[in-house]
Design an enzyme around this catalytic site. Sequence first.
Site, PDB file in Angstrom:
ATOM      1  N   THR A 144       0.830  -1.197   0.000  1.00 30.47           N
ATOM      2  CA  THR A 144       0.000   0.000   0.000  1.00 30.47           C
ATOM      3  C   THR A 144       0.874   1.260   0.000  1.00 30.47           C
ATOM      4  O   THR A 144       1.989   1.260   0.558  1.00 30.47           O
ATOM      5  CB  THR A 144      -0.953   0.026   1.219  1.00 30.47           C
ATOM      6  OG1 THR A 144      -1.302   1.379   1.514  1.00 30.47           O
ATOM      7  CG2 THR A 144      -0.335  -0.563   2.455  1.00 30.47           C
ATOM      8  N   TYR A 181      -2.014  -2.212  10.720  1.00 26.67           N
ATOM      9  CA  TYR A 181      -2.205  -2.820   9.388  1.00 26.67           C
ATOM     10  C   TYR A 181      -1.097  -2.379   8.442  1.00 26.67           C
ATOM     11  O   TYR A 181      -0.454  -3.205   7.784  1.00 26.67           O
ATOM     12  CB  TYR A 181      -3.581  -2.438   8.825  1.00 26.67           C
ATOM     13  CG  TYR A 181      -3.602  -2.412   7.316  1.00 26.67           C
ATOM     14  CD1 TYR A 181      -3.534  -3.609   6.587  1.00 26.67           C
ATOM     15  CD2 TYR A 181      -3.652  -1.215   6.606  1.00 26.67           C
ATOM     16  CE1 TYR A 181      -3.518  -3.593   5.196  1.00 26.67           C
ATOM     17  CE2 TYR A 181      -3.638  -1.192   5.229  1.00 26.67           C
ATOM     18  CZ  TYR A 181      -3.569  -2.389   4.523  1.00 26.67           C
ATOM     19  OH  TYR A 181      -3.542  -2.367   3.150  1.00 26.67           O
ATOM     20  N   HIS A 182      -0.873  -1.048   8.349  1.00 24.41           N
ATOM     21  CA  HIS A 182       0.155  -0.566   7.423  1.00 24.41           C
ATOM     22  C   HIS A 182       1.532  -1.121   7.807  1.00 24.41           C
ATOM     23  O   HIS A 182       2.357  -1.433   6.948  1.00 24.41           O
ATOM     24  CB  HIS A 182       0.168   0.969   7.395  1.00 24.41           C
ATOM     25  CG  HIS A 182      -1.058   1.556   6.747  1.00 24.41           C
ATOM     26  ND1 HIS A 182      -2.099   2.073   7.474  1.00 24.41           N
ATOM     27  CD2 HIS A 182      -1.400   1.696   5.448  1.00 24.41           C
ATOM     28  CE1 HIS A 182      -3.036   2.508   6.643  1.00 24.41           C
ATOM     29  NE2 HIS A 182      -2.642   2.293   5.409  1.00 24.41           N
ATOM     30  N   LYS A 185       2.220  -4.473   6.365  1.00 19.13           N
ATOM     31  CA  LYS A 185       2.643  -4.414   4.950  1.00 19.13           C
ATOM     32  C   LYS A 185       4.142  -4.115   4.852  1.00 19.13           C
ATOM     33  O   LYS A 185       4.819  -4.621   3.961  1.00 19.13           O
ATOM     34  CB  LYS A 185       1.866  -3.322   4.216  1.00 19.13           C
ATOM     35  CG  LYS A 185       0.385  -3.586   4.095  1.00 19.13           C
ATOM     36  CD  LYS A 185       0.140  -4.689   3.104  1.00 19.13           C
ATOM     37  CE  LYS A 185      -1.315  -4.766   2.685  1.00 19.13           C
ATOM     38  NZ  LYS A 185      -1.581  -5.921   1.830  1.00 19.13           N
TER      39      LYS A 185
HETATM   40  N1  LIG Z   1      -9.052  -1.767  -1.156  1.00 20.11           N
HETATM   41  C1  LIG Z   1      -8.117  -0.830  -1.166  1.00 20.11           C
HETATM   42  O1  LIG Z   1      -8.400   0.376  -1.280  1.00 20.11           O
HETATM   43  C2  LIG Z   1      -6.670  -1.221  -1.066  1.00 20.11           C
HETATM   44  C3  LIG Z   1      -5.686  -0.203  -1.140  1.00 20.11           C
HETATM   45  C4  LIG Z   1      -4.344  -0.538  -1.052  1.00 20.11           C
HETATM   46  C5  LIG Z   1      -3.977  -1.868  -0.895  1.00 20.11           C
HETATM   47  N2  LIG Z   1      -4.938  -2.837  -0.821  1.00 20.11           N
HETATM   48  C6  LIG Z   1      -4.505  -4.242  -0.637  1.00 20.11           C
HETATM   49  O2  LIG Z   1      -5.094  -5.067  -1.631  1.00 20.11           O
HETATM   50  C7  LIG Z   1      -5.419  -6.329  -1.068  1.00 20.11           C
HETATM   51  C8  LIG Z   1      -6.892  -6.634  -1.328  1.00 20.11           C
HETATM   52  O3  LIG Z   1      -7.702  -5.620  -0.726  1.00 20.11           O
HETATM   53  P1  LIG Z   1      -9.276  -5.731  -0.798  1.00 20.11           P
HETATM   54  O4  LIG Z   1      -9.821  -4.376  -0.634  1.00 20.11           O
HETATM   55  O5  LIG Z   1      -9.669  -6.552  -1.956  1.00 20.11           O
HETATM   56  O6  LIG Z   1      -9.555  -6.538   0.560  1.00 20.11           O
HETATM   57  P2  LIG Z   1     -10.728  -7.560   0.895  1.00 20.11           P
HETATM   58  O7  LIG Z   1     -10.778  -7.683   2.369  1.00 20.11           O
HETATM   59  O8  LIG Z   1     -11.972  -7.227   0.158  1.00 20.11           O
HETATM   60  O9  LIG Z   1     -10.156  -8.935   0.280  1.00 20.11           O
HETATM   61  C9  LIG Z   1      -9.143  -9.687   0.883  1.00 20.11           C
HETATM   62  C10 LIG Z   1      -9.496 -11.150   0.732  1.00 20.11           C
HETATM   63  O10 LIG Z   1      -8.459 -11.945   1.329  1.00 20.11           O
HETATM   64  C11 LIG Z   1      -9.048 -12.986   2.073  1.00 20.11           C
HETATM   65  N3  LIG Z   1      -8.094 -13.356   3.145  1.00 20.11           N
HETATM   66  C12 LIG Z   1      -7.644 -12.589   4.172  1.00 20.11           C
HETATM   67  N4  LIG Z   1      -6.778 -13.278   4.929  1.00 20.11           N
HETATM   68  C13 LIG Z   1      -6.651 -14.510   4.365  1.00 20.11           C
HETATM   69  C14 LIG Z   1      -5.909 -15.666   4.685  1.00 20.11           C
HETATM   70  N5  LIG Z   1      -5.122 -15.730   5.768  1.00 20.11           N
HETATM   71  N6  LIG Z   1      -6.025 -16.765   3.887  1.00 20.11           N
HETATM   72  C15 LIG Z   1      -6.834 -16.744   2.800  1.00 20.11           C
HETATM   73  N7  LIG Z   1      -7.585 -15.671   2.444  1.00 20.11           N
HETATM   74  C16 LIG Z   1      -7.486 -14.565   3.231  1.00 20.11           C
HETATM   75  C17 LIG Z   1     -10.359 -12.415   2.591  1.00 20.11           C
HETATM   76  O11 LIG Z   1     -11.319 -13.419   2.876  1.00 20.11           O
HETATM   77  C18 LIG Z   1     -10.798 -11.517   1.427  1.00 20.11           C
HETATM   78  O12 LIG Z   1     -11.653 -12.195   0.535  1.00 20.11           O
HETATM   79  C19 LIG Z   1      -5.066  -6.269   0.412  1.00 20.11           C
HETATM   80  O13 LIG Z   1      -3.808  -6.864   0.625  1.00 20.11           O
HETATM   81  C20 LIG Z   1      -4.995  -4.778   0.685  1.00 20.11           C
HETATM   82  O14 LIG Z   1      -4.107  -4.490   1.729  1.00 20.11           O
HETATM   83  C21 LIG Z   1      -6.272  -2.548  -0.911  1.00 20.11           C
END
Ligand SMILES: NC(=O)c1ccc[n+]([C@@H]2O[C@H](COP(=O)([O-])OP(=O)(O)OC[C@H]3O[C@@H](n4cnc5c(N)ncnc54)[C@H](O)[C@@H]3O)[C@@H](O)[C@H]2O)c1
Length: 382
Positions: A144, A181-182, A185
């Site tokens: 992120t 959380y950050h 990462k």
């Molecule tokens: N959404 C945003 O704005 C954003 C911004 C920057 C970075 N990200 C990164 O992108 C990635 C996806 O984000 P998102 O918004 O789709 O999140 P989300 O929570 O919608 O999806 C994450 C998925 O991972 C699964 N998961 C979590 N831990 C797990 C584990 N131990 N084993 C198996 N599955 C697991 C969850 O069930 C979920 O379906 C994340 O790593 C997040 O940090 C997202």
Amino acid sequence: MRIIVAGGDGFCGWPTALYLSKQGHDVAILDNLSRRKWDDELRSNSLTPIATLEERVAKWKEITGKDIPIYVGDMCHYDYLREVFRQVNPDAFVHFAEQRSAPYSMIDRDHAVFTQVNNVTGTLNVLYAIKEMAPDCHLIKLGTMGEYGTPNIDIEEGYIKIQHKGREDILPYPKQPGSFYHLSKVHDSHNIMFTCRAWGIRATDLNQGVVYGLDTDETMLDPMLVNRLDYDGVFGTALNRFLIQASIGHDLTVYGSGGQTRAFLNIKDTVRCIEIAANNPADRGEFRVFNQFTEWFSVQDLAERVKIVAEEQDLSVNIAHIENPRVEKEDHYYNAVNTNLLDLGLQPYLLTDEVLRDILSACVTNKSRVIVDNVMPKVSWK
Ligand SMILES: NC(=O)c1ccc[n+]([C@@H]2O[C@H](COP(=O)([O-])OP(=O)(O)OC[C@H]3O[C@@H](n4cnc5c(N)ncnc54)[C@H](O)[C@@H]3O)[C@@H](O)[C@H]2O)c1
């Protein structure tokens, strides 16, 4: 390519799995469905009514003829992950599967520990699985932009040239993450960088901005393919949250002065960035960092843009400056580099009023599903 999309039931992962499948890749989804359980824990929901993962992939197969095998299980269980690697033998592993909410990680000690154990263990396991089972597999890891914080100098892509006491080196860019959380990462980034050096892993760390939007061409093919849309004070992110607040006549909740500036991109660009990274793999031993965003905005700017578009549709909108539950600078310099993905061909899908209108209209359609009690932030950093 054979590609595992870990976290393929989530907001970014689901549309990415469909997009990569549509491009002709053999995609498999790995997810432990924990995101759905966190909704239950928080008594919250997706604004859009999402089908089960089994129903989603069955519908995709019915429409396109393409199979997406699903592996429901936890990345933190190494034997399970190894077995998925054995069955799929992936060329690329796209890793979205983490607990991704800063407020969730700040609820209390248990949630901070859970977030870091879940995220850091899952990533360590995938590094070991690549080393042991598929040494040529390209790890595409979602980081992120929040890893960098808000330094008073330009944010580079992963590395910075430093001169110190007459000597010079290119070093990892300093990290100033703003939540547990950050921090998880940042720990991941360090672990990945180390294994690239030590074991010759090939990895791309995508420092993604805040993702907004809902649909991609693929999720719009059928209501059963709809993406999730988070709006609550824990998982909802700026812009999507403002649009949903506007749709129900709630104040737009700007934290503090609203001068906080962040990098953003549309979900339609997330899926293309992942494909670009997959099609251009890092070399063996290379730890490559891309800043994955297309534009940046202050929170106040976004609230004002949402207000204008919503008022055109006769929605009455008030911007409220509420006490900031986070510890963060509200007035700061922001200038971040994002040339790596553009150089590889990304054509950004920028935030126009038309884009805002489209997302707002999806919010209005589903507004009866909003649990109003969940809209205000309840988690404090202090
Ligand atoms: N959404 C945003 O704005 C954003 C911004 C920057 C970075 N990200 C990164 O992108 C990635 C996806 O984000 P998102 O918004 O789709 O999140 P989300 O929570 O919608 O999806 C994450 C998925 O991972 C699964 N998961 C979590 N831990 C797990 C584990 N131990 N084993 C198996 N599955 C697991 C969850 O069930 C979920 O379906 C994340 O790593 C997040 O940090 C997202």
